[in-house]
Scaffold this motif. Structure first.
Motif, PDB file in Angstrom:
ATOM      1  N   SER A   1       0.807  -1.075  -0.046  1.00  0.00           N
ATOM      2  CA  SER A   1      -0.007   0.331   0.017  1.00  0.00           C
ATOM      3  C   SER A   1       0.853   1.243  -0.028  1.00  0.00           C
ATOM      4  CB  SER A   1      -0.898   0.150   1.326  1.00  0.00           C
ATOM      5  OG  SER A   1      -1.459   1.214   1.508  1.00  0.00           O
ATOM      6  N   ILE A   2       0.542   2.258  -0.788  1.00  0.00           N
ATOM      7  CA  ILE A   2       1.425   3.437  -0.891  1.00  0.00           C
ATOM      8  C   ILE A   2       1.164   4.292   0.163  1.00  0.00           C
ATOM      9  CG2 ILE A   2       1.331   5.776  -1.929  1.00  0.00           C
ATOM     10  CD1 ILE A   2       1.115   4.191  -4.776  1.00  0.00           C
ATOM     11  N   ILE A   3       0.006   4.234   0.868  1.00  0.00           N
ATOM     12  CA  ILE A   3      -0.172   5.177   2.100  1.00  0.00           C
ATOM     13  C   ILE A   3       0.398   4.558   3.053  1.00  0.00           C
ATOM     14  CG2 ILE A   3      -2.426   6.168   0.938  1.00  0.00           C
ATOM     15  CD1 ILE A   3      -3.877   4.435   3.123  1.00  0.00           C
ATOM     16  N   VAL A   4       0.668   3.283   3.134  1.00  0.00           N
ATOM     17  CA  VAL A   4       1.376   2.647   4.250  1.00  0.00           C
ATOM     18  C   VAL A   4       2.684   3.030   4.374  1.00  0.00           C
ATOM     19  CG1 VAL A   4       1.940   0.589   5.415  1.00  0.00           C
ATOM     20  CG2 VAL A   4      -0.445   0.845   4.634  1.00  0.00           C
ATOM     21  N   LYS A   5       3.287   2.823   3.171  1.00  0.00           N
ATOM     22  CA  LYS A   5       4.722   3.092   2.764  1.00  0.00           C
ATOM     23  C   LYS A   5       4.925   4.686   3.295  1.00  0.00           C
ATOM     24  CE  LYS A   5       5.140   0.234  -1.149  1.00  0.00           C
ATOM     25  NZ  LYS A   5       6.296  -0.510  -0.852  1.00  0.00           N
ATOM     26  N   GLU A   6       4.040   5.426   2.711  1.00  0.00           N
ATOM     27  CA  GLU A   6       4.318   7.125   2.931  1.00  0.00           C
ATOM     28  C   GLU A   6       4.155   7.338   4.659  1.00  0.00           C
ATOM     29  OE1 GLU A   6       1.873  11.285   2.542  1.00  0.00           O
ATOM     30  OE2 GLU A   6       1.009   9.269   1.568  1.00  0.00           O
ATOM     31  N   SER A   7       3.303   6.715   5.184  1.00  0.00           N
ATOM     32  CA  SER A   7       3.247   6.792   6.609  1.00  0.00           C
ATOM     33  C   SER A   7       4.360   6.307   7.423  1.00  0.00           C
ATOM     34  CB  SER A   7       1.920   6.143   7.246  1.00  0.00           C
ATOM     35  OG  SER A   7       0.906   6.978   6.952  1.00  0.00           O
ATOM     36  N   ALA A   8       4.975   5.011   6.839  1.00  0.00           N
ATOM     37  CA  ALA A   8       6.105   4.444   7.518  1.00  0.00           C
ATOM     38  C   ALA A   8       7.461   5.650   7.435  1.00  0.00           C
ATOM     39  CB  ALA A   8       6.352   3.013   6.967  1.00  0.00           C
ATOM     40  N   CYS A   9       7.422   5.937   6.096  1.00  0.00           N
ATOM     41  CA  CYS A   9       8.754   7.015   5.810  1.00  0.00           C
ATOM     42  C   CYS A   9       8.438   8.276   6.536  1.00  0.00           C
ATOM     43  CB  CYS A   9       8.617   7.536   4.321  1.00  0.00           C
ATOM     44  SG  CYS A   9       9.132   5.951   3.264  1.00  0.00           S
ATOM     45  N   SER A  10       7.127   8.762   6.956  1.00  0.00           N
ATOM     46  CA  SER A  10       6.995   9.726   7.517  1.00  0.00           C
ATOM     47  C   SER A  10       7.242   9.703   9.248  1.00  0.00           C
ATOM     48  CB  SER A  10       5.294  10.307   7.463  1.00  0.00           C
ATOM     49  OG  SER A  10       5.334  11.346   8.208  1.00  0.00           O
ATOM     50  N   ALA A  11       6.891   8.472   9.612  1.00  0.00           N
ATOM     51  CA  ALA A  11       7.040   7.977  11.030  1.00  0.00           C
ATOM     52  C   ALA A  11       8.895   8.095  11.136  1.00  0.00           C
ATOM     53  CB  ALA A  11       6.607   6.861  11.533  1.00  0.00           C
ATOM     54  N   LEU A  12       9.575   7.525  10.273  1.00  0.00           N
ATOM     55  CA  LEU A  12      10.994   7.433  10.619  1.00  0.00           C
ATOM     56  C   LEU A  12      11.433   8.812  10.332  1.00  0.00           C
ATOM     57  CD1 LEU A  12      11.706   4.072   8.303  1.00  0.00           C
ATOM     58  CD2 LEU A  12      12.577   4.662  10.688  1.00  0.00           C
ATOM     59  N   ASN A  13      11.000   9.565   9.650  1.00  0.00           N
ATOM     60  CA  ASN A  13      11.561  10.877   9.386  1.00  0.00           C
ATOM     61  C   ASN A  13      11.241  11.767  10.691  1.00  0.00           C
ATOM     62  OD1 ASN A  13      12.171  10.343   6.730  1.00  0.00           O
ATOM     63  ND2 ASN A  13      10.622  11.814   5.734  1.00  0.00           N
TER      64      ASN A  13
ATOM     65  N   ALA B   1      14.888  12.018  17.557  1.00  0.00           N
ATOM     66  CA  ALA B   1      15.460  11.189  18.283  1.00  0.00           C
ATOM     67  C   ALA B   1      16.361  10.488  17.453  1.00  0.00           C
ATOM     68  CB  ALA B   1      14.751  10.422  19.344  1.00  0.00           C
ATOM     69  N   PHE B   2      17.465  11.113  16.806  1.00  0.00           N
ATOM     70  CA  PHE B   2      18.177  10.414  15.885  1.00  0.00           C
ATOM     71  C   PHE B   2      19.034   9.227  16.522  1.00  0.00           C
ATOM     72  CE2 PHE B   2      21.958   9.705  13.171  1.00  0.00           C
ATOM     73  CZ  PHE B   2      21.151   9.097  11.921  1.00  0.00           C
ATOM     74  N   PHE B   3      19.259   9.386  17.646  1.00  0.00           N
ATOM     75  CA  PHE B   3      20.428   8.495  18.368  1.00  0.00           C
ATOM     76  C   PHE B   3      19.497   7.131  18.482  1.00  0.00           C
ATOM     77  CE2 PHE B   3      17.407   9.932  21.555  1.00  0.00           C
ATOM     78  CZ  PHE B   3      17.238   8.991  22.323  1.00  0.00           C
ATOM     79  N   ILE B   4      18.388   6.885  18.341  1.00  0.00           N
ATOM     80  CA  ILE B   4      17.427   5.504  18.474  1.00  0.00           C
ATOM     81  C   ILE B   4      17.719   4.948  17.089  1.00  0.00           C
ATOM     82  CG2 ILE B   4      15.196   4.777  18.554  1.00  0.00           C
ATOM     83  CD1 ILE B   4      14.226   6.868  20.104  1.00  0.00           C
ATOM     84  N   LEU B   5      17.779   5.797  16.047  1.00  0.00           N
ATOM     85  CA  LEU B   5      18.101   5.012  14.817  1.00  0.00           C
ATOM     86  C   LEU B   5      19.580   4.577  14.524  1.00  0.00           C
ATOM     87  CD1 LEU B   5      15.720   7.275  12.328  1.00  0.00           C
ATOM     88  CD2 LEU B   5      15.183   5.266  13.321  1.00  0.00           C
ATOM     89  N   GLN B   6      20.369   5.412  14.962  1.00  0.00           N
ATOM     90  CA  GLN B   6      21.926   5.256  14.630  1.00  0.00           C
ATOM     91  C   GLN B   6      22.384   3.894  14.691  1.00  0.00           C
ATOM     92  OE1 GLN B   6      23.799   8.561  14.592  1.00  0.00           O
ATOM     93  NE2 GLN B   6      25.401   7.265  13.338  1.00  0.00           N
TER      94      GLN B   6
ATOM     95  N   LEU C   1      19.628  11.346   5.914  1.00  0.00           N
ATOM     96  CA  LEU C   1      20.882  11.805   5.708  1.00  0.00           C
ATOM     97  C   LEU C   1      21.547  13.275   6.143  1.00  0.00           C
ATOM     98  CD1 LEU C   1      21.302  10.828   1.818  1.00  0.00           C
ATOM     99  CD2 LEU C   1      22.698   9.813   3.583  1.00  0.00           C
ATOM    100  N   ALA C   2      20.347  13.869   6.247  1.00  0.00           N
ATOM    101  CA  ALA C   2      20.329  15.353   6.799  1.00  0.00           C
ATOM    102  C   ALA C   2      20.705  15.267   8.325  1.00  0.00           C
ATOM    103  CB  ALA C   2      19.164  16.369   6.429  1.00  0.00           C
ATOM    104  N   GLU C   3      20.057  14.139   8.919  1.00  0.00           N
ATOM    105  CA  GLU C   3      20.436  14.238  10.344  1.00  0.00           C
ATOM    106  C   GLU C   3      21.578  13.442  10.700  1.00  0.00           C
ATOM    107  OE1 GLU C   3      18.359  15.455  12.602  1.00  0.00           O
ATOM    108  OE2 GLU C   3      16.999  16.352  11.100  1.00  0.00           O
ATOM    109  N   CYS C   4      22.218  12.641   9.800  1.00  0.00           N
ATOM    110  CA  CYS C   4      23.481  12.019  10.189  1.00  0.00           C
ATOM    111  C   CYS C   4      24.630  13.054  10.108  1.00  0.00           C
ATOM    112  CB  CYS C   4      23.906  10.839   9.006  1.00  0.00           C
ATOM    113  SG  CYS C   4      22.790   9.412   9.017  1.00  0.00           S
ATOM    114  N   GLU C   5      25.372  13.127  11.337  1.00  0.00           N
ATOM    115  CA  GLU C   5      26.463  13.868  11.256  1.00  0.00           C
ATOM    116  C   GLU C   5      27.374  13.370  10.252  1.00  0.00           C
ATOM    117  OE1 GLU C   5      28.485  14.479  15.144  1.00  0.00           O
ATOM    118  OE2 GLU C   5      26.605  14.926  16.042  1.00  0.00           O
ATOM    119  N   THR C   6      27.862  12.235  10.133  1.00  0.00           N
ATOM    120  CA  THR C   6      28.783  11.677   9.058  1.00  0.00           C
ATOM    121  C   THR C   6      28.620  10.162   8.994  1.00  0.00           C
ATOM    122  OG1 THR C   6      31.027  11.474   8.564  1.00  0.00           O
ATOM    123  CG2 THR C   6      30.711  11.144  10.842  1.00  0.00           C
ATOM    124  N   ILE C   7      28.750   9.707   7.721  1.00  0.00           N
ATOM    125  CA  ILE C   7      28.695   8.159   7.375  1.00  0.00           C
ATOM    126  C   ILE C   7      30.220   7.923   6.953  1.00  0.00           C
ATOM    127  CG2 ILE C   7      27.730   6.456   6.059  1.00  0.00           C
ATOM    128  CD1 ILE C   7      25.116   7.868   6.028  1.00  0.00           C
TER     129      ILE C   7
END
Length: 855
Positions: free
Chosen positions: A455-467, A473-478, A510-516
């Motif tokens: 589902s496109i709306i499910v994908k969109e909501s998942a991307c939005s939630a991750l954003n 709280a980027f430290f959670i994703l790190q 990518l914008a939230e990452c200090e460096t990769i």
């Protein structure tokens, strides 16, 4: 005439292409006033009624496009036979268009005819007059003459007549009259102001009418009053009661305007209005359930209400007029969206009262079998998340666990809303992240699985939630970045609109990452993004370019090997803009301009890491594209091009070896008053051109000599404008310092005009990103004081203040202390002290000057 009849007959063809050709031909002919007269002759002639009606449709289009209207047009139109139904429709189509196009003050014949027609044919007369006043609100400049223009005085005199017509036996006359009066609310002419109490009573009474159209118009009028003239409503309690009673109206469009009235009621401009919030308190228990139930998704919604991405890439090729036509007003929101807005307002003012009530309603909705009601329960848990965390924190773990239930993933709308609701609890998730590892892993797993959902709306909501999680709280994703990007990159193999959300989500992460540092991950990301560089002149390339710009900036030298391929792609995209201009393809030009701007963004990031090596990538045609862009009619395109020039000057100046770019840039600094540039378009362009000149002053100051005086005069004029946008003021002051510093021997006469203003503006710069430029500017100001002490003596306190009030720069301190000591010696202690005796210096200034700088 035979040819015109043939053209009209062709317009009846069902083939769209034929109709387009007909109207294109009519547009060409519309510049000939005889064509309009011939069409009007058909409308009032002895032709078949269908032919006459189609002539009116074509005439309406022609009136919009003609330069001037023939004087005889009004006299001819009043001869239309209104006894034939289809001609009545034709009359209503064309007459308001002619009056508005001609201007009311130049339409006396038609206006007098319509006024006489009120008594003999009130349906047609009120319909035409209401359409004329409706157009005034949105388009006509006639509004500027309200109360002085004779035509508008005529309308003002009609107010009482229309107030009496709301009692008419014909429903359509009542509806037209209400429409006429409602649009006059925005202008509030003298007569309506005089009878406003009477009209408000009419509106309140009309909300109980048996006719849906009348109820709707009455609530539209109430909304207009609350929005623009709420002080005219003396008995707001009666308005609130009418709204509360009508929340259960069987017509959803009426309910939508009821909710808009309540939403606007809760938008307060002053304390007196704020005090009226108590008027709604007695009804909170009564109104919450119907408002919440109006969150039910309908076929027209097709997408959850949660705010995710603003899709700016599905606009197609639109010209400016089409874009303006599509601007949405509050009244065009769906009932679901309006209910969402109203609930947010209710939370803002009555949270402690309504949250317990809402929790009970949510509990009831969760027990329902209807999936739409279950989805409302999920949405409400998200809407009220902040207040639940604040006042009912003990409920949050159970709420989040309930969202994990598998049944929430069986319906795509509930699933999408569940993901959005999760994201509303990020503050709680952030606080428990360290101790609740299992919960965090389960949540991230759910989001990653959801990105791969069909589902496109499910994908969109998942991307939005991750954003949202990455921003809060980027430290959670790190720790999970590799897993996260692997899922994203797999999703990039898909096609269609879903890619927009994937690209935007990768850009945000990518914008939230200090460096990769992981080269393998960098290679995976870059390879996958580059593999999607197809259809380079398609509008949907824009989000990919935004993603690539962020990736190139973040990876820097580690992405160097991918630069040639990316550059070749953006050049091909930029050439699409060039070809559209050369071929006159205006339909696609809007899209190509957007692609060009995104291409310039990527190009800037490439220049930042390749520096002078950029010359190995580009040829002379690149500068030709940039030159074409700075001459574009659209300000945005100019700005992007000027930003690109600034980066080229800074990092790859050799590219301009055969061009004196200073002369070019000087043309784009407009010393126009803000009063005649209210949208600040010229100002934004000047800002980018000035910044580029500042870069040139640092790189090759000799090139500025020929335009130095002209540029300084313009920039000084601009920064001395009142009500200046702060960020632009700061940029321009940095540019002035750089340009002045590059020609310090020539600035003596300019100093009194800019020194104080520049010092005051620099003192307000708080952004650390500008520290480098601020420090550089301080050094230049110190040199100016050193060289021209007599010119700055009256403004020396502002110079001292801007440095003392800022962060301490180690390189500035010795220079500053030295110049102050020189001034003490030069002017003597008594005069030196008198320079800082003014009351307009802040408290603590002198102590800071002594403690930090020892002076």
């Amino acid at each position: 005439m035979d040819q015109i009849i043939e053209l009209i007959q062709w317009s009846a063809q069902p083939d769209n292409q034929i109709q387009k050709q007909v109207y294109k031909r009519a547009q060409e002919l519309s510049q000939d006033t005889q064509f309009l007269i011939h069409l009007c002759s058909v409308i009032i002639g002895n032709y078949d009624a269908e032919i006459r009606y189609r002539a009116a449709v074509i005439l309406k289009s022609a009136v919009k496009n003609c330069t001037t209207l023939p004087e005889t047009l009004q006299q001819m139109l009043i001869q239309v036979d209104l006894s034939i139904q289809i001609m009545r429709q034709a009359f209503v189509i064309i007459v308001p268009e002619v009056v508005v196009r001609n201007g009311i003050k130049n339409s006396n014949i038609m206006m007098e005819y319509l006024i006489k027609l009120i008594d003999s044919d009130p349906v047609i007369a009120t319909d035409c007059l209401s359409k004329i006043i409706e157009d005034l609100k949105f388009n006509s400049e006639n509004i500027n003459y309200y109360g002085t223009d004779t035509g508008l005085q005529l309308i003002d005199q009609l107010i009482f007549k229309f107030i009496s017509l709301v009692e008419h036996s014909n429903t359509q006359v009542v509806v037209n009259s209400l429409n006429f009066l409602n649009y006059n609310i925005f202008f509030m002419p003298p007569s309506l102001n005089q009878y406003i109490d009477c009209y408000i009573n009419i509106l309140i009474t009309g909300t109980r009418s048996q006719e849906q159209q009348i109820r709707l118009k009455c609530f539209q009028g109430i909304q207009a009053l609350i929005e623009t003239n709420r002080d005219k409503i003396k008995q707001m309690n009666l308005v609130i009661m009418a709204c509360v009673q009508s929340l259960s109206d069987p017509d959803k469009e009426v309910v939508r305007f009821v909710e808009l009235c309540l939403t606007d009621f809760l938008r307060f401009n002053d304390a007196e209005d704020y005090e009226k919030t108590h008027l709604l308190e007695p009804y909170l228990q009564q109104i919450l359930q119907p408002i919440i139930l109006n969150l039910a998704i309908t076929r027209s919604d097709q997408i959850a209400i949660q705010p995710t991405f603003s899709n700016s890439y599905n606009q197609g090729g639109k010209n400016e007029d089409e874009e303006q036509d599509e601007e949405k007003t509050l009244g065009e929101y769906s009932l679901r969206s309006v209910s969402n807005l109203l609930l947010k307002k209710l939370i803002e003012f009555y949270d402690k009262t309504i949250v317990p009530i809402v929790l009970q309603i949510i509990d009831q909705l969760q027990q329902q079998q209807d999936w739409k009601q279950q989805e409302i329960a999920v949405i409400c848990l998200g809407l009220f998340a902040e207040k639940i965390m604040e006042n009912h924190a003990n409920l949050v773990p159970n709420i989040l666990m309930s969202l994990f239930q598998e049944k929430n993933q069986q319906n795509e709308y509930i699933y999408a809303s569940t993901l959005w609701t999760f994201s509303q609890y990020n503050e709680w998730i952030k606080t428990v992240a360290i101790n609740e590892t299992q919960f965090i892993q389960s949540y991230l797993k759910l989001l990653l699985i959801s990105i791969e959902n069909q589902s496109i709306i499910v994908k969109e909501s998942a991307c939005s939630a991750l954003n949202s999680l990455s921003k809060d709280a980027f430290f959670i994703l790190q720790p999970y970045l590799l897993d996260l990007f692997q899922v994203y990159l797999k999703a990039l193999s898909q096609k269609g609109g879903v890619l927009l959300y994937i690209y935007q989500s990768i850009t945000t992460i990518l914008a939230e990452c200090e460096t990769i540092e992981n080269q393998e991950l960098i290679d995976l990301i870059m390879t996958k993004l580059i593999s999607n560089l197809i259809d380079l002149n398609d509008y949907n390339i824009c989000p990919l370019y935004e993603c690539l710009a962020e990736a190139v900036e973040k990876f820097g030298q580690r992405a160097l090997k991918y630069i040639p391929v990316i550059y070749q792609a953006i050049v091909q995209s930029m050439n699409g803009y060039v070809q559209s201009i050369q071929n006159g393809k205006t339909r696609l030009l809007y899209q190509q301009k957007e692609i060009l701007k995104r291409s310039f963004d990527v190009c800037i990031k490439i220049i930042n890491i390749t520096k002078e090596s950029f010359l190995e990538l580009c040829d002379q045609s690149f500068l030709q594209i940039v030159d074409l862009a700075i001459q574009d009619t659209e300000t945005d395109v100019k700005q992007y091009a000027l930003s690109l020039i600034g980066e080229l000057i800074k990092d790859c100046y050799t590219i301009f070896k055969n061009v004196n770019i200073a002369i070019v840039l000087n043309e784009y600094i407009y010393a126009q008053s803000i009063s005649i540039d209210p949208s600040k378009l010229f100002l934004a362009t000047s800002n980018n051109a000035a910044w580029a000149l500042g870069e040139l002053a640092m790189k090759d100051p000799a090139k500025l000599t020929v335009i130095f005086n002209a540029v300084m005069e313009k920039l000084i004029k601009i920064i001395n404008e009142p009500k200046f946008p702060k960020s632009i003021a700061q940029n321009l002051c940095i540019a002035i310092c750089r340009i002045a510093g590059s020609h310090i021997q020539q600035i003596e006469e300019f100093i009194p005009s800019f020194f104080k203003r520049v010092c005051l503006i620099l003192s307000q710069i708080k952004s650390q990103s500008l520290d480098e430029y601020k420090e550089e500017s301080f050094k230049i100001l110190i040199n100016i004081v050193k060289m021209y002490p007599g010119r700055v003596i009256n403004d020396i306190k502002y110079f001292v203040y801007c440095i003392v009030a800022s962060n301490e720069f180690p390189s500035i301190k010795p220079l500053f202390v030295n110049i102050l000591q020189e001034l003490q010696q030069s002017f003597g202690q008594q005069k030196f002290d008198s320079m800082f005796s003014s009351d307009d210096l802040p408290n603590g200034f002198r102590m800071k000057m002594i403690n930090i700088y020892g002076v």
